[in-house]
Design a protein around this motif. Structure first.
Motif, PDB file in Angstrom:
ATOM      1  N   PHE A 103      -5.825   2.064  -7.647  1.00  9.17           N
ATOM      2  CA  PHE A 103      -6.046   0.696  -8.126  1.00  9.17           C
ATOM      3  C   PHE A 103      -4.992   0.318  -9.175  1.00  9.17           C
ATOM      4  CE2 PHE A 103     -10.834   1.506  -7.343  1.00  9.17           C
ATOM      5  CZ  PHE A 103     -10.688   1.211  -5.993  1.00  9.17           C
ATOM      6  N   VAL A 104      -4.698   1.240 -10.074  1.00  7.33           N
ATOM      7  CA  VAL A 104      -3.697   0.984 -11.105  1.00  7.33           C
ATOM      8  C   VAL A 104      -2.326   0.770 -10.476  1.00  7.33           C
ATOM      9  CG1 VAL A 104      -2.393   2.115 -12.964  1.00  7.33           C
ATOM     10  CG2 VAL A 104      -4.897   2.064 -13.028  1.00  7.33           C
ATOM     11  N   ASP A 105      -1.977   1.576  -9.491  1.00  6.86           N
ATOM     12  CA  ASP A 105      -0.686   1.420  -8.822  1.00  6.86           C
ATOM     13  C   ASP A 105      -0.561   0.047  -8.177  1.00  6.86           C
ATOM     14  OD1 ASP A 105       0.162   3.940  -9.545  1.00  6.86           O
ATOM     15  OD2 ASP A 105      -0.355   4.883  -7.628  1.00  6.86           O
ATOM     16  N   ARG A 106      -1.646  -0.426  -7.585  1.00  4.48           N
ATOM     17  CA  ARG A 106      -1.626  -1.750  -6.952  1.00  4.48           C
ATOM     18  C   ARG A 106      -1.432  -2.849  -7.998  1.00  4.48           C
ATOM     19  NH1 ARG A 106      -5.180  -5.844  -5.166  1.00  4.48           N
ATOM     20  NH2 ARG A 106      -4.777  -6.586  -3.044  1.00  4.48           N
ATOM     21  N   SER A 107      -2.105  -2.723  -9.149  1.00  5.68           N
ATOM     22  CA  SER A 107      -1.949  -3.720 -10.205  1.00  5.68           C
ATOM     23  C   SER A 107      -0.542  -3.673 -10.806  1.00  5.68           C
ATOM     24  CB  SER A 107      -2.995  -3.507 -11.296  1.00  5.68           C
ATOM     25  OG  SER A 107      -4.284  -3.868 -10.827  1.00  5.68           O
ATOM     26  N   LEU A 108       0.015  -2.480 -10.933  1.00  2.93           N
ATOM     27  CA  LEU A 108       1.399  -2.365 -11.408  1.00  2.93           C
ATOM     28  C   LEU A 108       2.341  -3.152 -10.499  1.00  2.93           C
ATOM     29  CD1 LEU A 108       1.500   1.441 -12.317  1.00  2.93           C
ATOM     30  CD2 LEU A 108       1.762  -0.458 -13.938  1.00  2.93           C
ATOM     31  N   LYS A 109       2.121  -3.038  -9.206  1.00  6.03           N
ATOM     32  CA  LYS A 109       2.961  -3.751  -8.241  1.00  6.03           C
ATOM     33  C   LYS A 109       2.732  -5.255  -8.330  1.00  6.03           C
ATOM     34  CE  LYS A 109       4.038  -4.004  -3.283  1.00  6.03           C
ATOM     35  NZ  LYS A 109       3.709  -3.453  -1.933  1.00  6.03           N
ATOM     36  N   ASN A 110       1.458  -5.667  -8.382  1.00  7.20           N
ATOM     37  CA  ASN A 110       1.146  -7.099  -8.441  1.00  7.20           C
ATOM     38  C   ASN A 110       1.705  -7.753  -9.701  1.00  7.20           C
ATOM     39  OD1 ASN A 110      -0.255  -7.198  -6.018  1.00  7.20           O
ATOM     40  ND2 ASN A 110      -2.259  -6.947  -6.960  1.00  7.20           N
ATOM     41  N   LEU A 111       1.590  -7.047 -10.835  1.00  8.49           N
ATOM     42  CA  LEU A 111       2.035  -7.603 -12.112  1.00  8.49           C
ATOM     43  C   LEU A 111       3.517  -7.348 -12.379  1.00  8.49           C
ATOM     44  CD1 LEU A 111      -1.103  -6.684 -14.242  1.00  8.49           C
ATOM     45  CD2 LEU A 111      -0.283  -9.012 -13.786  1.00  8.49           C
ATOM     46  N   GLU A 112       4.137  -6.557 -11.517  1.00  8.28           N
ATOM     47  CA  GLU A 112       5.572  -6.269 -11.597  1.00  8.28           C
ATOM     48  C   GLU A 112       5.954  -5.654 -12.946  1.00  8.28           C
ATOM     49  OE1 GLU A 112       8.125  -9.428 -10.180  1.00  8.28           O
ATOM     50  OE2 GLU A 112       6.522 -10.231  -8.911  1.00  8.28           O
ATOM     51  N   VAL A 113       5.196  -4.620 -13.312  1.00 12.64           N
ATOM     52  CA  VAL A 113       5.481  -3.890 -14.560  1.00 12.64           C
ATOM     53  C   VAL A 113       5.455  -2.391 -14.278  1.00 12.64           C
ATOM     54  CG1 VAL A 113       4.583  -5.687 -16.088  1.00 12.64           C
ATOM     55  CG2 VAL A 113       3.028  -3.932 -15.206  1.00 12.64           C
ATOM     56  N   ASP A 114       5.994  -1.617 -15.217  1.00  8.90           N
ATOM     57  CA  ASP A 114       5.985  -0.168 -15.088  1.00  8.90           C
ATOM     58  C   ASP A 114       4.761   0.466 -15.730  1.00  8.90           C
ATOM     59  OD1 ASP A 114       8.497  -0.135 -13.783  1.00  8.90           O
ATOM     60  OD2 ASP A 114       9.523  -0.247 -15.719  1.00  8.90           O
ATOM     61  N   THR A 115       4.180  -0.245 -16.712  1.00  6.40           N
ATOM     62  CA  THR A 115       3.008   0.249 -17.431  1.00  6.40           C
ATOM     63  C   THR A 115       2.066  -0.915 -17.698  1.00  6.40           C
ATOM     64  OG1 THR A 115       4.410   1.884 -18.566  1.00  6.40           O
ATOM     65  CG2 THR A 115       2.210   1.510 -19.468  1.00  6.40           C
ATOM     66  N   LEU A 116       0.772  -0.701 -17.489  1.00 13.23           N
ATOM     67  CA  LEU A 116      -0.220  -1.740 -17.785  1.00 13.23           C
ATOM     68  C   LEU A 116      -0.577  -1.686 -19.270  1.00 13.23           C
ATOM     69  CD1 LEU A 116      -2.635  -1.303 -14.722  1.00 13.23           C
ATOM     70  CD2 LEU A 116      -0.815  -3.005 -15.002  1.00 13.23           C
ATOM     71  N   ASP A 117      -0.608  -2.840 -19.915  1.00 17.37           N
ATOM     72  CA  ASP A 117      -0.960  -2.895 -21.335  1.00 17.37           C
ATOM     73  C   ASP A 117      -2.375  -2.383 -21.573  1.00 17.37           C
ATOM     74  OD1 ASP A 117       1.491  -4.115 -21.973  1.00 17.37           O
ATOM     75  OD2 ASP A 117       0.665  -6.134 -21.662  1.00 17.37           O
ATOM     76  N   LEU A 118      -3.284  -2.809 -20.711  1.00 19.00           N
ATOM     77  CA  LEU A 118      -4.691  -2.448 -20.859  1.00 19.00           C
ATOM     78  C   LEU A 118      -5.368  -2.544 -19.500  1.00 19.00           C
ATOM     79  CD1 LEU A 118      -7.268  -1.934 -22.653  1.00 19.00           C
ATOM     80  CD2 LEU A 118      -7.470  -4.425 -22.829  1.00 19.00           C
ATOM     81  N   VAL A 119      -6.040  -1.480 -19.088  1.00 20.27           N
ATOM     82  CA  VAL A 119      -6.832  -1.523 -17.868  1.00 20.27           C
ATOM     83  C   VAL A 119      -8.286  -1.275 -18.243  1.00 20.27           C
ATOM     84  CG1 VAL A 119      -6.583   0.929 -17.236  1.00 20.27           C
ATOM     85  CG2 VAL A 119      -6.996  -0.778 -15.463  1.00 20.27           C
ATOM     86  N   GLN A 120      -9.191  -2.041 -17.627  1.00 22.46           N
ATOM     87  CA  GLN A 120     -10.609  -1.952 -17.946  1.00 22.46           C
ATOM     88  C   GLN A 120     -11.409  -1.629 -16.693  1.00 22.46           C
ATOM     89  OE1 GLN A 120     -11.176  -5.866 -20.509  1.00 22.46           O
ATOM     90  NE2 GLN A 120      -9.453  -6.017 -19.092  1.00 22.46           N
ATOM     91  N   LEU A 121     -12.338  -0.696 -16.812  1.00 21.31           N
ATOM     92  CA  LEU A 121     -13.266  -0.490 -15.706  1.00 21.31           C
ATOM     93  C   LEU A 121     -14.041  -1.780 -15.517  1.00 21.31           C
ATOM     94  CD1 LEU A 121     -14.654   3.092 -16.466  1.00 21.31           C
ATOM     95  CD2 LEU A 121     -12.652   2.419 -15.093  1.00 21.31           C
ATOM     96  N   HIS A 122     -14.152  -2.228 -14.268  1.00 22.46           N
ATOM     97  CA  HIS A 122     -14.652  -3.576 -13.981  1.00 22.46           C
ATOM     98  C   HIS A 122     -16.149  -3.562 -13.669  1.00 22.46           C
ATOM     99  CE1 HIS A 122     -13.561  -7.670 -11.948  1.00 22.46           C
ATOM    100  NE2 HIS A 122     -14.491  -7.786 -12.874  1.00 22.46           N
ATOM    101  N   CYS A 123     -16.949  -3.581 -14.714  1.00 23.33           N
ATOM    102  CA  CYS A 123     -18.414  -3.625 -14.578  1.00 23.33           C
ATOM    103  C   CYS A 123     -18.909  -2.584 -13.577  1.00 23.33           C
ATOM    104  CB  CYS A 123     -18.882  -5.021 -14.183  1.00 23.33           C
ATOM    105  SG  CYS A 123     -18.459  -6.284 -15.396  1.00 23.33           S
ATOM    106  N   PRO A 124     -18.627  -1.316 -13.839  1.00 24.05           N
ATOM    107  CA  PRO A 124     -19.075  -0.265 -12.922  1.00 24.05           C
ATOM    108  C   PRO A 124     -20.583  -0.061 -13.023  1.00 24.05           C
ATOM    109  CG  PRO A 124     -18.158   0.715 -14.895  1.00 24.05           C
ATOM    110  CD  PRO A 124     -17.911  -0.765 -15.007  1.00 24.05           C
ATOM    111  N   PRO A 125     -21.167   0.682 -12.065  1.00 24.35           N
ATOM    112  CA  PRO A 125     -22.586   1.032 -12.172  1.00 24.35           C
ATOM    113  C   PRO A 125     -22.846   1.764 -13.489  1.00 24.35           C
ATOM    114  CG  PRO A 125     -21.730   1.577  -9.989  1.00 24.35           C
ATOM    115  CD  PRO A 125     -20.551   1.206 -10.836  1.00 24.35           C
TER     116      PRO A 125
END
Length: 328
Positions: A103-125
């Motif tokens: 999931f992080v790799d996909r967001s890196l590609k979508n946002l066109e960055v090498d590192t995500l500033d902040l990633v949050q678990l999205h309302c998990p169980p």
């Protein structure tokens, strides 16, 4: 635009951020052009924190953000995204190192960055918050340099309190507004003690606290305020903050006379949240430039008086609390 520190991330960010769910999907028809104009307007007004998720429009929101930031150049705002809701079924077991990295790799590609500033678990169980291995996996992504910081986006105060027991959890995103006041009881104090950044979402209760909705308002088929009114697609607390629509409309009418003359209902509702110093940033969404400008101006109105705050508290206790307080 006033700034605050986002907990132990150390990021200095605008106290009004930009919630990018609306430019991704599930809010009716928002064109890509309007989404870009809304984001540009927010950034022009001094917003330096943008919140999105990989599932907003199946990555559309992330890609719009990447395009806008690339076209603007200059100092880049802090961009937070979320991961986990791509799981189908959305179950605790899916929160593992392999899936999270994908999931992080996909967001890196979508946002066109090498590192995500902040990633949050999205309302998990809820079970996920009791699994140390999930947070160890996020620590591993920090070591790999794919993320700088991580946090959680929660549905319940219980989940927020459990999450901040993990030393790596730098932020918590939570619903907190005039119609959802439970986080004020304990969570905000505990977050402040542990220097955890607090990101407030659904600040306008899905538009209720704009004062512009009525019993006659019609929502588009693809708008979550239509298809998730009773929690059919995801947690009902995400739609109108979980308050029954008719009860909420009546409460809004009681709030309107409290709005200061130099501000709008939107700014009044956002100002109420910013009265809490434990809040790092509030992230209202915007469908267009005008909404983005109004949101950004909330920090300019005067602090609410003690009398106004008391009236809001009394209204919540009497008309809203029985519907929501015990649920989240």
């Amino acid at each position: 635009m006033k700034t605050r520190i986002l907990g132990r991330t150390g990021y200095e960010i605008s106290e009004i951020g930009f919630g990018a769910w609306q430019i991704g999907g599930s809010w009716g028809d928002v064109s890509e052009a309007d989404g870009k104009k809304a984001l540009n307007a927010a950034l022009d007004a001094g917003v330096t924190f943008v919140d999105t998720a990989d599932v907003y429009g199946d990555g559309r929101s992330e890609r719009i953000i990447a395009d806008v930031l690339k076209s603007r150049g200059g100092t880049r705002p802090t961009v937070a995204t979320k991961a986990g809701r791509r799981l189908n079924p959305h179950v605790s077991e899916g929160y593992n190192a392999g899936n999270l990295e994908a999931f992080v790799d996909r967001s890196l590609k979508n946002l066109e960055v090498d590192t995500l500033d902040l990633v949050q678990l999205h309302c998990p169980p809820t079970e996920v918050y009791y699994r140390p291995d999930v947070f160890e996996a996020l620590d591993g992504l920090k070591i790999k340099g794919k993320i700088r910081h991580y946090g959680v986006s929660v549905e319940k105060v219980e989940e927020a309190l459990k999450a901040i027991e993990y030393p790596g959890v730098a932020t918590v995103q939570i619903i907190y507004n005039i119609f959802r006041q439970r986080p004020h009881d304990l969570f905000l104090q505990e977050a402040a003690k542990k220097n955890v950044g607090v990101i407030v979402r659904v600040p306008l209760a899905s538009g209720l606290l704009t004062g512009k909705l009525s019993a006659q308002t019609v929502f588009a088929k693809e708008d979550h305020r239509n298809f998730n009114r009773n929690g059919e697609a995801f947690d009902v607390g995400e739609t109108f903050a979980g308050v029954p629509f008719e009860a909420a409309l009546a409460a809004v009418e009681e709030l309107k006379p409290l709005v200061p003359q130099n501000g709008s209902m939107v700014q009044f509702a956002l100002r109420w949240i910013l009265e809490q110093k434990a809040v790092s940033v509030v992230i209202p969404g915007a469908r267009n430039e005008a909404q983005a400008h109004i949101n950004a101006g909330a920090g300019d109105i005067a602090a609410l008086s003690a009398a106004t705050l008391a009236k809001i508290a009394e209204l919540y206790e009497r008309s809203i609390k029985p519907h929501v307080h015990q649920k989240w």
